[in-house]
Design a protein around this motif. Structure first.
Motif, PDB file in Angstrom:
ATOM      1  N   LEU A   4       0.828  -1.203   0.000  1.00 31.27           N
ATOM      2  CA  LEU A   4       0.000   0.000   0.000  1.00 31.27           C
ATOM      3  C   LEU A   4       0.864   1.255   0.000  1.00 31.27           C
ATOM      4  O   LEU A   4       0.609   2.219  -0.734  1.00 31.27           O
ATOM      5  N   GLU A   8       1.224   4.225  -2.803  1.00 32.52           N
ATOM      6  CA  GLU A   8       1.020   5.608  -2.392  1.00 32.52           C
ATOM      7  C   GLU A   8       2.217   6.469  -2.784  1.00 32.52           C
ATOM      8  O   GLU A   8       2.079   7.596  -3.272  1.00 32.52           O
ATOM      9  N   LEU A 115       0.534   4.068   8.969  1.00 31.28           N
ATOM     10  CA  LEU A 115      -0.923   3.955   8.945  1.00 31.28           C
ATOM     11  C   LEU A 115      -1.483   4.269  10.326  1.00 31.28           C
ATOM     12  O   LEU A 115      -0.969   3.780  11.334  1.00 31.28           O
ATOM     13  N   SER A 186      -6.614  14.448  -0.085  1.00 34.39           N
ATOM     14  CA  SER A 186      -5.571  14.456   0.942  1.00 34.39           C
ATOM     15  C   SER A 186      -5.486  15.833   1.600  1.00 34.39           C
ATOM     16  O   SER A 186      -5.672  16.862   0.944  1.00 34.39           O
ATOM     17  N   ARG A 222      -3.553  11.206   3.879  1.00 29.82           N
ATOM     18  CA  ARG A 222      -4.424  10.721   2.807  1.00 29.82           C
ATOM     19  C   ARG A 222      -5.372   9.657   3.358  1.00 29.82           C
ATOM     20  O   ARG A 222      -4.929   8.710   4.013  1.00 29.82           O
ATOM     21  N   CYS A 224      -7.695   6.398   3.645  1.00 32.41           N
ATOM     22  CA  CYS A 224      -7.693   5.054   3.054  1.00 32.41           C
ATOM     23  C   CYS A 224      -9.134   4.600   2.835  1.00 32.41           C
ATOM     24  O   CYS A 224     -10.044   4.989   3.581  1.00 32.41           O
ATOM     25  N   GLU A 225      -9.332   3.769   1.839  1.00 33.00           N
ATOM     26  CA  GLU A 225     -10.689   3.335   1.489  1.00 33.00           C
ATOM     27  C   GLU A 225     -11.330   2.547   2.616  1.00 33.00           C
ATOM     28  O   GLU A 225     -12.518   2.676   2.879  1.00 33.00           O
ATOM     29  N   SER A 229      -5.967   6.421   7.872  1.00 36.57           N
ATOM     30  CA  SER A 229      -5.223   7.340   7.009  1.00 36.57           C
ATOM     31  C   SER A 229      -3.766   6.903   6.896  1.00 36.57           C
ATOM     32  O   SER A 229      -3.222   6.254   7.795  1.00 36.57           O
ATOM     33  N   ILE A 230      -3.166   7.283   5.769  1.00 35.51           N
ATOM     34  CA  ILE A 230      -1.715   7.191   5.616  1.00 35.51           C
ATOM     35  C   ILE A 230      -1.140   8.571   5.916  1.00 35.51           C
ATOM     36  O   ILE A 230      -1.576   9.567   5.334  1.00 35.51           O
TER      37      ILE A 230
END
Length: 737
Positions: A4, A8, A115, A186, A222, A224-225, A229-230
Motif C-alpha cells: 500500500l 502511495e 498507517l 488528501s 491521505r 484510506c478506502e 489514514s496514511i
C-alpha cells in the motif's frame, strides 16, 4: 502495508512532479524581469523584496505558501533530500512506520510514514496543536489567519522551544503555515520560516531565545478506502548549532535527534490517540486517558520551565555563594497564580529552583535513570520530599528538620499509564516514612509522588531519558498542583545500532565501599565511549521570610545529589569507574599507567620510602594499586595556575568530582585563603628538596564542602627525562566536616 505504501509513494511522486512543473510556470509568469535569474527559494523567503512574495502582501503570502507546499511534497514523497533509513529502526509487524533521516543536506531533517486508524481531519487537528504532543514546545501562537483556496488557511505562527539543558539557550521560530486540501482529498499542512531572524514578535521573553529556521516541513494525510489514514511527516530544521558549546553540538546537528524527538513522537502520539479512541487502552484508578496524558504533560512542562527559568514566567536568578556549580532561581508568580499553593502559605511565598548540568562519560543513560528510579534511598533525602509535600497542605511550610523523619527504605510503585511502546511510564510512588519522636508516631508520614519515567524500557532508543516527579496529595485530584523536580540524561553520541545494553541492575552492592561487584552483562564498546549530559532540577516552595534559608538548603541538597549521582555513575560505568576510558588523562599528558609509575618512583626518590608495596612490576597492576590506595592522591599541572589532571578513587571522593570533570578544578579552588598562603610559603622548599609536608588543615571539595585532613605531602613528579611533569599530593585521614 508495504504494498500500500509503495503504491502511495508512486502516486504522490507523480503528483509532486506535476506540482513542481506548475509552480515553475507560475514563478515565470509572476516574477519581475529584474529577478528572473533569482530562483533561489531560500533567498527569496529571507529577503522578501519582491512584492509578489512579500509576507505583508496577501498575494505574496500565497506565492510563498504554494512554493512551500511544492518543496514539502518533494521531501515527503520524493528525493529533494537524500534520505537514508533511520539507524536502529527494524522493519516488521511490530514497526509503527517507516522512518528516514537526511544525509548531507543543510540542517537536520527526518521523515516518517505510517498507517493510523483516525480520520484525516482529526489527525491534522492533533498535529497542528504541537504543544499537545511535542514536549519541547513551550508555546505556539497564531498571529494572523488568511483564507486560501479549497477552504484552506495561511497562518503566521510564532513558536518557542525549550532548551534541553541549562547549558544552552532556547530556540524560537517565526513561520508561515499553509493548510489545504489536495484534489484527491488528501490534507496537507506545510510550514516554513519567514524572514530569518528579523520577523516575529519582539517581546521581552524573545531575548532569551535564539532564532532558528524551519525549512519546508509538514504533514500529508491521505484517507484510506477501508478507514484510517496514511500519514507522511517531514521535519527539516536549522537549529543554529554554532550558538552552543562544541561538546553539545551533536544535539543540534543530529537528524536522529529530530527524528526521535519530533517526527516519530508525532506519529506515536496520533497512534496513541487512535488506540485510546478505539478502547484498546485501559488505565488504572478509573482515570480517563486524556486526564492521565495531561498529568504527564504537566509534569514534563513543569520540569522544562524549571530548567529554562524564563523571565516572563516570573523566574529570576538569585546571587550565588561564589561557586557556580548550582544555579538558584526564585519565582513568586508561580504561587500567586495557583490558588492551592497560595493557600498553603501563611505569608506570601514562592518557589525556589536549584539546578545543575554535568557531563557524564561511559554511563548508559537508561541504566542510570532506572537505578535512580529503583534505588531512591541512594540519593534522596526523605525530609526534603516531606518538605515539598507539605506545600500541598493548608498549613505553612517550614524548614525540614523541625519534624525529623526517617525513610523506611520502602517505596511502592503503582503504574497508572504508559505509551504504546513504553517510551513513557506514568506512575504513583508511595514512600513510607517513620516518625523519630513518640508524639508523631501515630501520624501518617507516607509521601506520594506522581512520577514520569522516559526511556527506561530495555528496547528504548530514545534521545532523552528522564525521571521527573512531583509530590501529590493522596486523594490525587485532577487539578492537583504539580511542582516538578527530577533528572534528564541526553546522549551526545547516539549508538548506531540502537541495541539495548542488556545490563541488569544489581547495583546497590556495587556502591558499597571496596565492593568489586559489577552489573551483569557485557559492556559494549558503545557504552564505554558514550558521552551524555545530565541535567538536575529540584523545586522547593518557600515563605518569603524563609527565602534565603530555603535557597541555601536547596543548593546544598542538589550538591549532595550531584555527588550521589557521580558515585552511582562510577559504579555502573562499564569502563570500570572510568579508569580505562581514554587512557589519556588529559591531552598532552602521559598514559595513566605511565603516570602512576612516575608518581611512585618520584615519591621513593624524594622521600626515600615506597608509596606502594608492589606485588607485581606490571604497569597496570601498579595503576590499580594507586587507584585503590587508602589515602587521596591528586596530581596537578606544573604551571602558573595548577589544574588537576589525575586523582585516584579516594581523591575523587574527597573532591566530590569525576575524572572527566577533574580538569575543571584548579589548586587554588580547593584551599581557603589560609591554606593557600601556607602552601605557597612552602613552594621554595618544595622546589629545593623535591617534597614538603603540610600540617593538618582544611580544604574544599568541588561541591564546596569543607574537608579536614591530618597531614598532606606534596612532591615533584619526574618523567623519564628527569624534568618536572606535575605535582602530586597525598592527603592522609581526610573527612568531611
Amino acid at each position: 502495508m508495504n504494498k500500500l505504501l509503495m503504491e502511495e509513494n508512486e502516486r504522490l511522486q507523480k503528483q509532486v512532479s506535476q506540482l513542481v512543473h506548475e509552480n515553475a510556470y507560475m514563478k515565470q509568469q509572476l516574477q519581475n524581469p529584474s529577478l528572473a535569474n533569482d530562483t533561489s527559494c531560500e533567498s527569496n523567503v529571507t529577503t522578501p523584496q519582491n512584492p509578489i512574495r512579500d509576507a505583508s502582501n496577501p498575494s505574496g503570502v500565497l506565492t510563498i505558501a504554494e512554493e512551500t507546499l511544492a518543496e514539502f511534497l518533494s521531501k515527503a514523497t520524493g528525493t529533494a533530500v537524500d534520505w537514508v533509513p533511520m539507524p536502529g529502526m527494524k522493519p516488521g509487524p511490530d514497526s509503527f512506520g517507516i522512518v528516514a533521516v537526511s544525509h548531507g543536506c543543510r540542517g537536520v531533517a527526518a521523515r516518517a510514514c505510517g498507517l493510523v486508524n483516525l480520520e484525516p481531519t482529526k489527525i491534522v487537528e492533533i498535529l497542528k496543536d504541537r504543544p499537545s504532543w511535542f514536549c519541547d514546545c513551550r508555546s505556539l501562537e497564531v498571529f494572523t489567519v488568511i483564507p486560501a483556496g479549497n477552504g484552506g488557511t495561511i497562518e503566521l505562527v510564532y513558536m518557542q522551544m525549550y532548551a534541553p539543558t541549562t547549558l544552552v539557550p532556547a530556540r524560537d521560530f517565526w513561520t508561515l503555515r499553509y493548510t489545504t486540501t489536495m484534489e484527491d482529498g488528501s490534507l496537507v499542512v506545510c510550514e516554513r520560516s519567514l524572514s530569518g531572524s528579523g520577523g516575529g514578535p519582539s517581546t521581552a521573553s524573545a531575548q532569551q531565545f535564539v532564532r532558528a529556521e524551519m525549512l519546508p516541513s509538514g504533514y500529508l494525510v491521505r484517507p484510506c478506502e477501508g478507514g484510517g489514514s496514511i500519514v507522511h511527516i517531514v521535519d527539516h530544521l536549522d537549529l543554529e548549532a554554532w550558538s552552543v558549546p562544541e561538546v553539545l553540538r551533536p544535539l543540534y546537528e543530529s537528524s536522529r535527534v529530530v527524528a526521535q524527538k519530533m517526527t516519530t513522537a508525532a506519529l506515536r502520539h496520533i497512534r496513541q490517540i487512535a488506540q485510546e479512541t478505539s478502547g484498546e487502552v485501559v488505565y488504572a484508578l478509573g482515570r480517563q486517558p486524556a486526564v492521565l496524558r495531561t498529568f504527564s504533560q504537566r509534569l514534563s512542562r513543569g520540569f522544562n520551565d524549571a530548567i529554562g527559568g524564563f523571565n516572563d514566567d516570573g523566574w529570576s536568578v538569585m546571587g550565588g555563594d561564589g561557586i557556580e556549580d548550582v544555579i538558584i532561581a526564585c519565582n513568586t508568580k508561580k504561587v500567586r497564580n495557583n490558588s492551592t499553593l497560595a493557600n498553603a502559605f501563611a505569608t506570601p511565598g514562592g518557589v525556589i529552583c536549584a539546578k545543575a548540568s554535568m557531563l557524564l562519560q561511559s554511563v548508559p543513560p537508561a541504566v542510570l535513570v532506572r537505578f535512580l528510579r529503583e534505588h531512591r534511598s541512594e540519593w534522596a533525602d526523605y525530609n526534603f520530599d516531606a518538605y515539598s509535600a507539605s506545600s500541598l497542605k493548608t498549613s505553612s511550610c517550614s524548614l525540614p528538620g523541625l519534624r525529623p523523619m526517617r525513610f523506611s527504605g520502602s517505596q511502592i510503585i503503582m503504574p497508572l499509564a504508559h505509551t504504546v511502546e513504553n517510551e513513557e511510564i506514568l506512575e504513583v510512588v508511595r514512600l513510607e516514612g517513620q516518625a523519630l519522636t513518640h508524639d508523631d508516631g501515630l501520624l501518617s508520614r507516607d509521601i506520594h509522588l506522581l512520577q514520569l519515567c522516559t526511556g527506561i524500557d530495555e528496547k528504548s532508543m530514545g534521545s532523552c531519558f528522564q525521571l521527573v516527579f512531583a509530590p501529590i496529595d493522596e486523594l490525587f485530584p485532577d487539578d492537583a498542583p504539580l511542582i516538578s523536580s527530577g533528572f534528564r540524561v541526553i546522549p551526545l553520541d547516539m549508538k548506531t545500532d540502537g541495541a539495548p545494553t542488556g545490563r541488569t541492575l544489581d547495583l546497590a552492592s556495587s556502591l558499597e565501599v571496596g565492593s568489586t561487584a559489577q552489573p551483569a552483562g557485557h559492556a559494549s564498546l558503545d557504552d564505554c565511549n558514550l558521552r551524555s549530559v545530565l541535567t538536575i532540577a529540584f523545586q522547593f516552595p518557600y515563605e518569603i521570610h524563609l527565602q534565603d534559608s530555603v535557597a541555601t538548603m536547596a543548593r546544598q541538597y542538589v550538591r549532595s545529589i550531584v555527588s550521589s549521582v557521580q558515585r552511582v555513575s562510577m559504579a555502573i560505568s562499564p569502563s570500570q569507574s572510568g579508569l580505562n576510558a581514554g587512557q589519556k588523562i588529559i591531552s598532552g599528558f602521559p598514559e595513566a599507567a605511565t603516570l602512576a609509575r612516575w608518581i611512585c618512583q618520584s615519591y621513593q626518590f624524594h622521600l626515600g620510602v615506597e608509596l606502594l608495596r608492589q606485588v607485581d612490576d606490571a604497569r597496570e597492576s601498579l595503576l590499580k594499586m594507586l587507584w585503590d590506595y587508602e589515602d587521596a592522591i591528586l596530581c596537578c599541572s606544573f604551571k602558573e595556575k595548577p589544574v588537576f589532571t589525575f586523582a585516584n578513587e579516594m581523591g575523587l571522593n574527597m573532591l566530590e568530582t569525576s575524572l572527566i570533570a577533574l580538569q575543571d578544578l584548579s589548586l587554588d579552588k580547593i584551599f581557603d585563603e589560609a591554606g593557600t598562603k601556607a602552601l605557597y610559603s612552602e613552594i621554595p622548599k618544595l622546589m629545593e628538596q623535591g617534597y614538603v609536608y603540610l600540617p593538618a588543615g582544611m580544604c574544599l571539595s568541588g561541591m564546596g564542602r569543607h574537608v579536614s585532613f591530618e597531614q598532606a605531602v606534596a612532591w615533584k613528579v619526574l618523567g623519564e627525562d628527569s624534568n618536572v611533569h606535575c605535582l602530586a599530593f597525598c592527603f592522609v585521614n581526610w573527612s568531611f566536616v
